[in-house]
Design a protein around this motif. Structure first.
Motif, mmCIF file in Angstrom:
data_model
loop_
_atom_site.group_PDB
_atom_site.id
_atom_site.type_symbol
_atom_site.label_atom_id
_atom_site.label_comp_id
_atom_site.label_asym_id
_atom_site.label_seq_id
_atom_site.Cartn_x
_atom_site.Cartn_y
_atom_site.Cartn_z
ATOM 1 N N ILE A 111 0.843 -1.207 0.000
ATOM 2 C CA ILE A 111 0.000 0.000 0.000
ATOM 3 C C ILE A 111 0.876 1.255 0.000
ATOM 4 O O ILE A 111 0.563 2.248 -0.653
ATOM 5 C CB ILE A 111 -0.956 -0.018 1.204
ATOM 6 C CG1 ILE A 111 -1.912 -1.200 1.084
ATOM 7 C CG2 ILE A 111 -1.756 1.277 1.302
ATOM 8 C CD1 ILE A 111 -2.656 -1.527 2.350
ATOM 9 N N SER A 112 2.011 1.181 0.704
ATOM 10 C CA SER A 112 2.851 2.375 0.800
ATOM 11 C C SER A 112 3.491 2.749 -0.541
ATOM 12 O O SER A 112 3.928 3.871 -0.726
ATOM 13 C CB SER A 112 3.922 2.207 1.886
ATOM 14 O OG SER A 112 4.894 1.292 1.462
ATOM 15 N N PRO A 166 5.025 6.669 2.941
ATOM 16 C CA PRO A 166 5.318 5.989 4.208
ATOM 17 C C PRO A 166 4.113 5.912 5.145
ATOM 18 O O PRO A 166 3.307 6.834 5.199
ATOM 19 C CB PRO A 166 6.407 6.863 4.840
ATOM 20 C CG PRO A 166 6.945 7.681 3.734
ATOM 21 C CD PRO A 166 5.877 7.820 2.702
ATOM 22 N N ILE A 167 4.017 4.769 5.856
ATOM 23 C CA ILE A 167 2.910 4.549 6.795
ATOM 24 C C ILE A 167 3.494 4.226 8.169
ATOM 25 O O ILE A 167 4.360 3.353 8.283
ATOM 26 C CB ILE A 167 2.036 3.349 6.349
ATOM 27 C CG1 ILE A 167 1.503 3.566 4.930
ATOM 28 C CG2 ILE A 167 0.893 3.095 7.332
ATOM 29 C CD1 ILE A 167 0.775 2.348 4.352
ATOM 30 N N ILE A 216 6.736 1.985 7.751
ATOM 31 C CA ILE A 216 6.725 1.154 6.551
ATOM 32 C C ILE A 216 6.868 2.068 5.342
ATOM 33 O O ILE A 216 6.087 3.009 5.178
ATOM 34 C CB ILE A 216 5.389 0.380 6.401
ATOM 35 C CG1 ILE A 216 4.968 -0.271 7.716
ATOM 36 C CG2 ILE A 216 5.453 -0.596 5.249
ATOM 37 C CD1 ILE A 216 5.664 -1.531 8.077
ATOM 38 N N ASP A 217 7.863 1.781 4.509
ATOM 39 C CA ASP A 217 8.067 2.623 3.337
ATOM 40 C C ASP A 217 8.448 1.785 2.138
ATOM 41 O O ASP A 217 9.571 1.290 2.048
ATOM 42 C CB ASP A 217 9.172 3.647 3.629
ATOM 43 C CG ASP A 217 9.290 4.642 2.489
ATOM 44 O OD1 ASP A 217 8.580 4.493 1.482
ATOM 45 O OD2 ASP A 217 10.094 5.568 2.620
ATOM 46 N N GLY A 218 7.475 1.582 1.242
ATOM 47 C CA GLY A 218 7.734 0.786 0.041
ATOM 48 C C GLY A 218 8.613 1.530 -0.956
ATOM 49 O O GLY A 218 8.999 0.992 -1.977
ATOM 50 N N LYS A 219 8.908 2.787 -0.691
ATOM 51 C CA LYS A 219 9.794 3.633 -1.511
ATOM 52 C C LYS A 219 9.431 3.635 -2.988
ATOM 53 O O LYS A 219 10.288 3.750 -3.855
ATOM 54 C CB LYS A 219 11.257 3.187 -1.349
ATOM 55 C CG LYS A 219 11.853 3.459 0.010
ATOM 56 C CD LYS A 219 13.221 4.119 -0.125
ATOM 57 C CE LYS A 219 13.753 4.703 1.167
ATOM 58 N NZ LYS A 219 13.905 3.785 2.247
#
Ligand code: ATP
Ligand code: MG
Length: 393
Positions: free
Chosen positions: A231-232, A237-238, A388-391
Motif C-alpha cells: 500500500i505504501s 510511508p505509513i 513502513i516505506d515501500g519507496k
C-alpha cells in the motif's frame, strides 16, 4: 534524445485558487518517490508536470512504473522533448515512435497548441504529420475514432513534446491533501483495500494492527507488514502501531457473555485506535467493514461499534460485494498476501452464536465488568511502532 515523462493532473484541475498548493504536493511526492532512480527536474504548466531526468542512464521504465502509483494524476506518458520547430517534429516523430507504429495497423495524430504563437494551427499539424507518417509507415491507415496508436503532439511554452498513447494514472488526490487517518488493518482481504481506497482520496495513512500472541503468530504480523509495504507504494510511508491485544481478549472472554464477545472486542479496537489516531494527529478511522458481511457488520453491530468513538469512521467498502473488493485487491497487489493462511485476533475465541442485533445499553452494561480505561491505556502504551516505506518500488 531528450526523453521526459509528462504527467497530466487529475481531479485537482477542478480546484480553484489553491490548485498551486496541490501541484506543489504532487511535485514533492514525485521528488521523493523518484529520488532512488537518480536526479530529476520538475516543471509545472497547464495542468501537466514535466519530469525531466538529469542523469544519463536513468531507467525510464522503472520511473514510469513508480509514477503510475502516485495518486493525483489522470494519465502519463514517456515523451520526446523537441525544439518548437515543425521540421524537427516531422523528422523525429516517426523515429521516436517507430516501435509502436510498426506494430499498429491504424493511427491518428492529435495536436494541442498551448503556445498560440506557433505558426501552424492544430488541424494543420495533424494533417501534415499524418501524411508524413503514412509515407514512412506505408502499412498504416488513419482511424480517427478507434486508432491502435494515437500520436500526440503538444506545443507548450518552452518546448514541443511528442508521445504515443497515454497510460492511465492512479487517479485520486495527492497524498496528504485530505489530512491523516488511521486504518485498522488485519491480514485479511478487506482492510488493505479500504486503506488503499482512502489513501487514493488524499489521506495520509497511519495503521493500527491488533496482535494476540501466542494465539496469533509472528508470521501473521509479518503479513501485515507486507500488505502495508504494497500500500505504501501508493500512499507513501505509513506509521504502523502493533497493539498487544491478548490481555483484553482474555478479560472479555472471562468476564462477558459469549455472544457479546465479538462486539465488545470490536469496540475496544475502535477505542484504542481512536486514542492512537488522536495522538498521531489523525482526524478519522478507516475500517474494511461492509454491511452484512459477517455478524459484526450488521447495521446494529456497526452502530454499536460507531458509538465507541467520537471521530468519523470511514468504511469505503460499505456497499461493495466481496468479488468487487477482491478485484481491487488483485489490481493493487495485496490479494496474494491476504490469502496466506495465518490467523487473525478476530478468529480467536469467536463465539458460536454471536449477537447480530446487539443493543448498545446491554453491551455497555456487559463492558462495566471490565476495567476498560486501564486496559485501553495499557494497550496504547504497549504498542510497538514501525515505519513502513515501500519507496515507490
Ligand atoms: P478483513 O478482510 O479486513 O480482515 P473481515 O471481513 O475479515 O475484514 P472482520 O474480521 O470482522 O472483517 O474485521 C472487520 C474490520 O476490523 C477489518 O476490515 C479491519 O478494519 C478491522 N480488523 C479486524 N481485525 C483486525 C486486527 N487484527 N487489527 C486491526 N484491525 C482489524
Ligand atoms: Mg479479518
Amino acid at each position: 534524445m531528450n526523453e521526459v515523462i509528462l504527467l497530466k493532473n487529475g481531479e485537482i484541475v477542478l480546484k480553484g485558487l489553491n490548485r498551486r498548493t496541490f501541484e506543489d504536493m504532487l511535485v514533492k511526492t514525485m521528488r521523493r518517490r523518484l529520488s532512488p532512480t537518480g536526479g530529476w527536474r520538475f516543471t509545472t504548466a497547464q495542468s501537466t508536470i514535466v519530469a525531466e531526468p538529469l542523469d544519463d542512464g536513468i531507467d525510464l521504465d522503472e520511473a514510469v512504473s513508480i509514477c503510475k502509483k502516485i495518486f493525483g494524476f489522470a494519465g502519463l506518458s514517456r515523451a520526446l522533448s523537441l525544439p518548437k520547430d515543425f521540421d524537427a517534429i516531422l523528422s523525429e516523430t516517426g523515429r521516436y515512435l517507430s516501435d509502436e507504429l510498426s506494430y499498429a495497423r491504424t493511427f491518428k495524430v492529435a495536436a494541442k497548441r498551448a503556445d498560440k504563437s506557433f505558426p501552424l494551427a492544430s488541424p494543420e499539424i495533424c494533417t501534415r504529420l499524418g501524411e508524413r507518417l503514412l509515407c514512412d509507415f506505408p502499412h498504416l491507415t488513419v482511424d480517427v475514432h478507434n486508432p491502435d496508436v494515437t500520436v500526440n503532439v503538444e506545443i507548450r511554452d518552452n518546448s514541443a513534446f511528442v508521445h504515443g498513447t497515454q497510460i492511465k494514472g492512479a487517479g485520486g488526490m495527492p497524498t496528504g491533501s485530505s489530512g491523516k487517518a488511521a486504518v485498522l488493518i488485519s491480514g485479511g482481504i478487506d482492510s488493505p483495500v479500504a486503506a488503499w481506497m482512502m489513501a487514493k482520496r488524499g489521506l495520509q495513512l497511519t495503521a493500527v494492527h491488533f496482535a494476540s500472541p501466542p494465539y496469533t503468530s509472528e508470521r501473521a504480523e509479518m503479513k501485515v507488514h507486507s500488505l502495508l509495504e504494497k500500500i505504501s507504494q501508493y500512499s507513501g510511508p505509513i506509521r504502523l502501531f502493533v497493539v498487544p491485544f491478548t490481555e483484553i481478549q482474555e478479560q472479555i472472554k472471562d468476564n462477558c457473555r459469549e455472544e457479546l464477545f465479538t462486539i465488545i472486542m470490536r469496540r475496544f479496537m475502535m477505542k484504542i485506535s481512536g486514542s492512537i489516531a488522536e495522538k498521531s494527529d489523525c482526524g478519522a478511522l478507516i475500517t474494511g467493514e461492509s454491511v452484512g458481511q459477517v455478524a459484526s457488520q450488521t447495521l446494529y453491530a456497526l452502530s454499536c461499534t460507531d458509538a465507541a468513538v467520537s471521530m468519523p469512521v470511514f468504511r469505503p467498502l460499505i456497499g461493495m460485494d466481496k468479488d468487487e473488493v477482491v478485484a481491487v485487491a488483485r489490481r493493487i497487489g495485496t490479494f496474494d498476501i491476504s490469502v496466506l493462511p495465518y490467523e487473525d485476533c478476530c478468529t480467536v475465541f469467536t463465539p458460536r452464536h454471536p449477537r447480530t442485533r446487539p443493543k448498545l445499553k446491554y453491551v455497555e452494561a456487559a463492558e462495566s465488568a471490565l476495567q476498560s480505561d486501564k486496559l485501553i491505556n495499557d494497550a496504547v502504551a504497549g504498542a510497538r511502532e514501525y515505519l513502513i516505506d515501500g519507496k515507490g518500488k
